[in-house]
Design a protein around this motif. Structure first.
Motif, PDB file in Angstrom:
ATOM      1  N   LYS A 130      -0.449 -10.157  -0.704  1.00  0.00           N
ATOM      2  CA  LYS A 130      -0.054 -11.121  -1.881  1.00  0.00           C
ATOM      3  C   LYS A 130      -1.234 -12.004  -1.998  1.00  0.00           C
ATOM      4  CE  LYS A 130       3.003 -14.594  -3.912  1.00  0.00           C
ATOM      5  NZ  LYS A 130       1.757 -15.584  -4.037  1.00  0.00           N
ATOM      6  N   GLU A 131      -1.439 -12.864  -0.948  1.00  0.00           N
ATOM      7  CA  GLU A 131      -2.429 -13.965  -0.916  1.00  0.00           C
ATOM      8  C   GLU A 131      -3.590 -13.522  -1.162  1.00  0.00           C
ATOM      9  OE1 GLU A 131      -1.571 -15.805   3.022  1.00  0.00           O
ATOM     10  OE2 GLU A 131       0.321 -17.021   1.989  1.00  0.00           O
TER      11      GLU A 131
ATOM     12  N   ASP B  74      -3.900 -12.985  -4.906  1.00  0.00           N
ATOM     13  CA  ASP B  74      -3.850 -14.133  -5.604  1.00  0.00           C
ATOM     14  C   ASP B  74      -5.343 -15.052  -5.261  1.00  0.00           C
ATOM     15  OD1 ASP B  74      -1.353 -13.984  -6.348  1.00  0.00           O
ATOM     16  OD2 ASP B  74      -0.559 -15.375  -4.697  1.00  0.00           O
ATOM     17  N   ILE B  75      -5.757 -14.860  -4.213  1.00  0.00           N
ATOM     18  CA  ILE B  75      -6.884 -15.688  -4.065  1.00  0.00           C
ATOM     19  C   ILE B  75      -8.126 -15.075  -5.069  1.00  0.00           C
ATOM     20  CG2 ILE B  75      -8.908 -16.034  -2.229  1.00  0.00           C
ATOM     21  CD1 ILE B  75      -6.748 -16.422  -0.236  1.00  0.00           C
TER      22      ILE B  75
ATOM     23  N   VAL C 198       3.001 -10.435   2.602  1.00  0.00           N
ATOM     24  CA  VAL C 198       2.583 -11.998   2.224  1.00  0.00           C
ATOM     25  C   VAL C 198       1.092 -12.075   2.029  1.00  0.00           C
ATOM     26  CG1 VAL C 198       2.957 -14.408   2.841  1.00  0.00           C
ATOM     27  CG2 VAL C 198       4.811 -12.713   2.820  1.00  0.00           C
ATOM     28  N   ARG C 199       0.625 -11.691   3.346  1.00  0.00           N
ATOM     29  CA  ARG C 199      -0.870 -11.426   3.335  1.00  0.00           C
ATOM     30  C   ARG C 199      -1.534 -10.785   2.199  1.00  0.00           C
ATOM     31  NH1 ARG C 199      -2.750  -7.668   7.378  1.00  0.00           N
ATOM     32  NH2 ARG C 199      -1.945  -6.431   5.561  1.00  0.00           N
TER      33      ARG C 199
ATOM     34  N   GLY D  43      -6.047 -23.640  -4.515  1.00  0.00           N
ATOM     35  CA  GLY D  43      -5.432 -22.520  -4.256  1.00  0.00           C
ATOM     36  C   GLY D  43      -3.933 -21.924  -5.200  1.00  0.00           C
TER      37      GLY D  43
ATOM     38  N   ALA E  72       8.296 -16.394   0.531  1.00  0.00           N
ATOM     39  CA  ALA E  72       6.914 -16.684  -0.138  1.00  0.00           C
ATOM     40  C   ALA E  72       6.754 -17.065  -1.669  1.00  0.00           C
ATOM     41  CB  ALA E  72       5.794 -15.794   0.181  1.00  0.00           C
TER      42      ALA E  72
END
Length: 365
Positions: A125-126, A129-130, A122-123, A175, A226
């Motif tokens: 992915k983020e 994404d960011i 999940v981290r 975001g 998520a």
């Protein structure tokens, strides 16, 4: 149709291993970041059991499946939007694709280093994404500046474009990826002109260890939770197992290996079909003694447009399409039987082709 899916992810999540399973092209696969510097492009066949059925009925000289392109893009890292880790080059490669396969590491293995020191999909992915959102924010801000110079003209199209751009900017600053913003058809057309990375459809691919291929694991559950509010599919695959399958010489050996794992088919088959759907593609067939062939078209294409995929002359000189539904043709067993049953259709220029249509085009040049 040259539509491409880009495989993205952090370094060492299994992207190049997966790409090697998908394609005959041999991407370098190594236990360190940035081993894939130039994007590797592979043309892969789309598995379709309908071709096998058509082959048995028609007995053609050859069978040609449809294909799609997969691009293996080097691992993104934190700061890519600012040029970290060759970020600008990688982001440009993603921009050139039509859809994204986002590979997430969902396995523990002390022998394969994680770029951030621990496994947390999940981290991961983020992080990506960011970076993609930041790049899109930079792009949309430049576009807004450019539009501002034209706004005084009062042109309705420019005003609409500015409204859409401002809305995108606001969501990116929160975001949110562009694909998560609802747009009407006109707005979608405007968004397409902006060429934003996070507007592309995405498929999340959880790369797991052998024991989790059928049922998933705790990491897969976290990913599903998520992304539950995103319009995105989550697939589970074991890239290491897929690599082992490709090493086996015969179909029989591969089937035995799959049976031992309790699987019906290789995971890459499911991935290819899902990627095909992600690109909004579908298949129609031509079936004759010379060749049974699958053709790729975008969903919603009309008969002349579908004919144009074979040759531009077919579209220009289109007269009509002779259409049989796949189920009718395969159930009844021949064109003559389809005609006798009254299920053989002659369609004109307005006909929208359906997935699985068996077609013959009449045209005049």
């Amino acid at each position: 149709m040259s539509l491409k899916c880009g495989i993205v992810g952090l370094p060492n999540v299994g992207k190049s291993t997966l790409f090697n399973c998908l394609s005959n092209a041999k991407a370098q696969s190594a236990n360190f970041p940035f081993c894939t510097i130039e994007p590797n492009i592979g043309t892969i066949s789309v598995p379709d059991t309908r071709l096998e059925v058509l082959e048995k009925i028609v007995n053609p000289e050859k069978v040609v499946p449809t294909t799609m392109e997969i691009v293996d893009i080097a691992g993104l890292v934190k700061g890519a939007s600012k040029g970290e880790g060759l970020g600008n080059q990688f982001l440009a490669n993603i921009r050139e694709t039509d859809a994204i396969i986002h590979v997430l590491r969902c396995f523990d293995d002390g022998n394969i280093v994680h770029v951030d020191g621990s496994v947390d999909p999940v981290r991961d992915k983020e992080i990506i994404d960011i970076e993609l959102q930041l790049k899109d924010l930079e792009t949309i801000e430049k576009r807004i500046t450019s539009i501002a110079r034209q706004l005084k003209s009062g042109d309705k199209e420019i005003v609409k474009e500015n409204d859409v751009a401002q809305r995108i900017k606001l969501e990116l600053e929160k975001g949110n990826s562009v694909r998560s913003i609802p747009f009407d058809e006109k707005e979608k057309e405007i968004v397409g002109r902006f060429q934003l990375i996070t507007s592309k459809p995405v498929l999340y691919l959880c790369n797991v260890e052998e024991s989790a291929v059928k049922t998933g694991n705790k990491y897969v559950d976290l990913v599903k939770e998520a992304v539950k509010n995103e319009d995105a599919e989550v697939l589970v695959i074991g890239a290491k197992i897929e690599a082992d399958i490709t090493e086996l010489d015969t179909y029989e050996e591969r089937q035995m290996f799959l049976e031992e794992l309790g699987l019906d088919e290789p995971g890459v088959n499911r991935l290819i079909r899902s990627a095909y759907a992600l690109l909004n593609l579908q298949t129609y067939f031509t079936a004759g003694v010379k060749e049974v062939r699958a053709w790729t078209i975008r969903k919603g294409m009309t008969a002349p447009q579908a004919a144009g995929v074979i040759h531009t002359d077919f579209e220009k000189g289109f007269i009509r399409a002779e259409v049989m539904k796949y189920n009718d043709f395969t159930t009844l067993g021949s064109e003559a039987a389809v005609k006798e049953a009254g299920k053989f259709k002659v369609e004109g220029k307005e006909y929208v082709v359906e997935d699985g249509d068996v077609m013959h085009f009449r045209f005049n040049v």
